[in-house]
Design an enzyme around this catalytic site. Sequence first.
Site, short mmCIF file in Angstrom:
data_model
loop_
_atom_site.label_atom_id
_atom_site.label_comp_id
_atom_site.label_asym_id
_atom_site.label_seq_id
_atom_site.Cartn_x
_atom_site.Cartn_y
_atom_site.Cartn_z
N PRO A 10 8.63 -10.79 1.70
CA PRO A 10 7.51 -11.06 2.58
C PRO A 10 6.20 -10.39 2.14
O PRO A 10 6.22 -9.25 1.68
CB PRO A 10 7.95 -10.51 3.94
CG PRO A 10 9.02 -9.53 3.64
CD PRO A 10 9.71 -10.05 2.40
N ASN A 11 5.14 -11.15 2.31
CA ASN A 11 3.76 -10.70 2.06
C ASN A 11 3.40 -10.56 0.58
O ASN A 11 2.25 -10.28 0.25
CB ASN A 11 3.46 -9.37 2.79
CG ASN A 11 3.59 -9.52 4.29
OD1 ASN A 11 2.99 -10.43 4.86
ND2 ASN A 11 4.37 -8.69 4.93
N ARG A 18 -4.16 -8.52 -0.69
CA ARG A 18 -3.50 -7.59 0.21
C ARG A 18 -3.70 -6.12 -0.23
O ARG A 18 -3.29 -5.76 -1.33
CB ARG A 18 -2.01 -7.94 0.16
CG ARG A 18 -1.15 -7.07 0.95
CD ARG A 18 0.31 -7.34 0.67
NE ARG A 18 1.09 -6.51 1.52
CZ ARG A 18 2.36 -6.20 1.33
NH1 ARG A 18 3.00 -6.69 0.30
NH2 ARG A 18 2.97 -5.42 2.16
N TYR A 23 -1.83 -2.10 -3.78
CA TYR A 23 -1.06 -3.05 -4.58
C TYR A 23 -1.81 -3.60 -5.79
O TYR A 23 -1.24 -4.39 -6.54
CB TYR A 23 -0.60 -4.22 -3.69
CG TYR A 23 0.31 -3.77 -2.57
CD1 TYR A 23 1.56 -3.23 -2.86
CD2 TYR A 23 -0.09 -3.83 -1.24
CE1 TYR A 23 2.40 -2.77 -1.84
CE2 TYR A 23 0.74 -3.39 -0.21
CZ TYR A 23 1.98 -2.87 -0.53
OH TYR A 23 2.82 -2.42 0.47
N ASN A 74 12.09 -7.72 -5.19
CA ASN A 74 11.18 -6.91 -4.39
C ASN A 74 11.27 -7.48 -2.99
O ASN A 74 10.67 -8.51 -2.69
CB ASN A 74 9.74 -6.98 -4.92
CG ASN A 74 8.82 -6.04 -4.13
OD1 ASN A 74 9.20 -5.52 -3.08
ND2 ASN A 74 7.61 -5.85 -4.62
N ALA A 77 8.85 -5.34 2.82
CA ALA A 77 9.20 -4.56 4.01
C ALA A 77 10.66 -4.72 4.41
O ALA A 77 11.25 -3.82 5.03
CB ALA A 77 8.30 -4.97 5.17
N HIS A 80 13.28 -2.01 3.90
CA HIS A 80 13.40 -0.86 4.80
C HIS A 80 13.99 -1.23 6.16
O HIS A 80 14.25 -0.36 6.98
CB HIS A 80 12.02 -0.25 5.04
CG HIS A 80 11.17 -0.15 3.81
ND1 HIS A 80 11.54 0.58 2.71
CD2 HIS A 80 9.96 -0.71 3.50
CE1 HIS A 80 10.61 0.48 1.78
NE2 HIS A 80 9.64 -0.31 2.23
N ASP A 87 23.81 -7.15 2.50
CA ASP A 87 25.13 -7.78 2.62
C ASP A 87 25.24 -9.01 1.72
O ASP A 87 26.31 -9.28 1.16
CB ASP A 87 25.40 -8.17 4.08
CG ASP A 87 25.75 -6.97 4.95
OD1 ASP A 87 25.95 -5.87 4.40
OD2 ASP A 87 25.80 -7.13 6.18
N GLU A 98 16.18 -3.32 -7.84
CA GLU A 98 15.17 -3.32 -6.78
C GLU A 98 13.85 -2.81 -7.34
O GLU A 98 13.84 -1.76 -8.01
CB GLU A 98 15.66 -2.40 -5.65
CG GLU A 98 14.64 -2.18 -4.55
CD GLU A 98 15.13 -1.20 -3.49
OE1 GLU A 98 16.21 -0.57 -3.66
OE2 GLU A 98 14.41 -1.04 -2.49
N HIS A 100 9.56 -2.00 -6.57
CA HIS A 100 8.42 -1.89 -5.66
C HIS A 100 7.18 -1.63 -6.50
O HIS A 100 7.22 -0.81 -7.44
CB HIS A 100 8.61 -0.75 -4.66
CG HIS A 100 9.77 -0.97 -3.75
ND1 HIS A 100 9.73 -1.86 -2.71
CD2 HIS A 100 11.02 -0.45 -3.77
CE1 HIS A 100 10.91 -1.88 -2.11
NE2 HIS A 100 11.71 -1.03 -2.74
N SER A 102 4.27 -0.32 -5.34
CA SER A 102 3.76 1.01 -4.97
C SER A 102 4.91 2.02 -5.05
O SER A 102 6.08 1.64 -5.04
CB SER A 102 3.21 0.97 -3.54
OG SER A 102 4.24 0.64 -2.62
N ARG A 107 4.47 7.22 0.35
CA ARG A 107 3.86 6.51 1.47
C ARG A 107 4.55 6.87 2.79
O ARG A 107 5.21 7.89 2.88
CB ARG A 107 3.89 5.01 1.17
CG ARG A 107 3.13 4.65 -0.10
CD ARG A 107 3.11 3.16 -0.36
NE ARG A 107 2.47 2.45 0.72
CZ ARG A 107 2.62 1.13 0.93
NH1 ARG A 107 3.40 0.41 0.12
NH2 ARG A 107 2.01 0.54 1.94
N ARG A 111 9.16 4.05 4.78
CA ARG A 111 9.37 3.33 3.51
C ARG A 111 10.29 4.10 2.56
O ARG A 111 10.62 3.63 1.49
CB ARG A 111 8.03 3.08 2.80
CG ARG A 111 7.10 2.18 3.59
CD ARG A 111 5.80 1.92 2.83
NE ARG A 111 4.75 1.55 3.76
CZ ARG A 111 4.53 0.32 4.21
NH1 ARG A 111 5.26 -0.69 3.78
NH2 ARG A 111 3.57 0.06 5.08
#
Length: 147
Positions: A10-11, A18, A23, A74, A77, A80, A87, A98, A100, A102, A107, A111
């Site tokens: 998302p985002n 953003r 970012y 990635n 959000a 977290h 699952d 995984e 990220h 940032s 932060r 997070r």
Amino acid sequence: MSSILVLHGPNLNMLGLREPGIYGTFTIEDVNRKIESLAKQLGISLSVFQSNHEGVIVDAIHEAFDRHAGILINAGAYSHTIVAIRDAILAVGIPAVEVHISNVYKRDKFRHHSYLADIVVGQISGFGIESYTLGLRVLASHIGKAL
Ligand code: DQA
């Protein structure tokens, strides 16, 4: 040829606009171009997908079963907050890395916990657009492709 599924959560479609102080100003298309070019060098094919919806991401992970040798994710959000993506990765048994953009550990406290961190091969956090290239390299290495 080995194939990797790249999932943007998302985002991440809003990259470029953003919170550029966090970012950067690169877009999701810039990320995709960069990893596509690296994948070519590594002899890997990529399927790249972005969604803002938890269930759609879970479906994409299920569809990766028997199709992809690795998942570069990635989860934004959802890393977290969501158990279902964890699952789904466990259900298909595909090695995942995984990433990220940032450094999530510099932060907000919320997070600092990731529902994926302990079930993925490893996590890369804080290297901007290079988090994706580093993630792709280590995932390729993990699934048996030369760096
Ligand atoms: C992010 C970090 C997350 O905490 C945040 O919710 C994101 C992006 C990153 O790439 O730095 O959406 O995953």
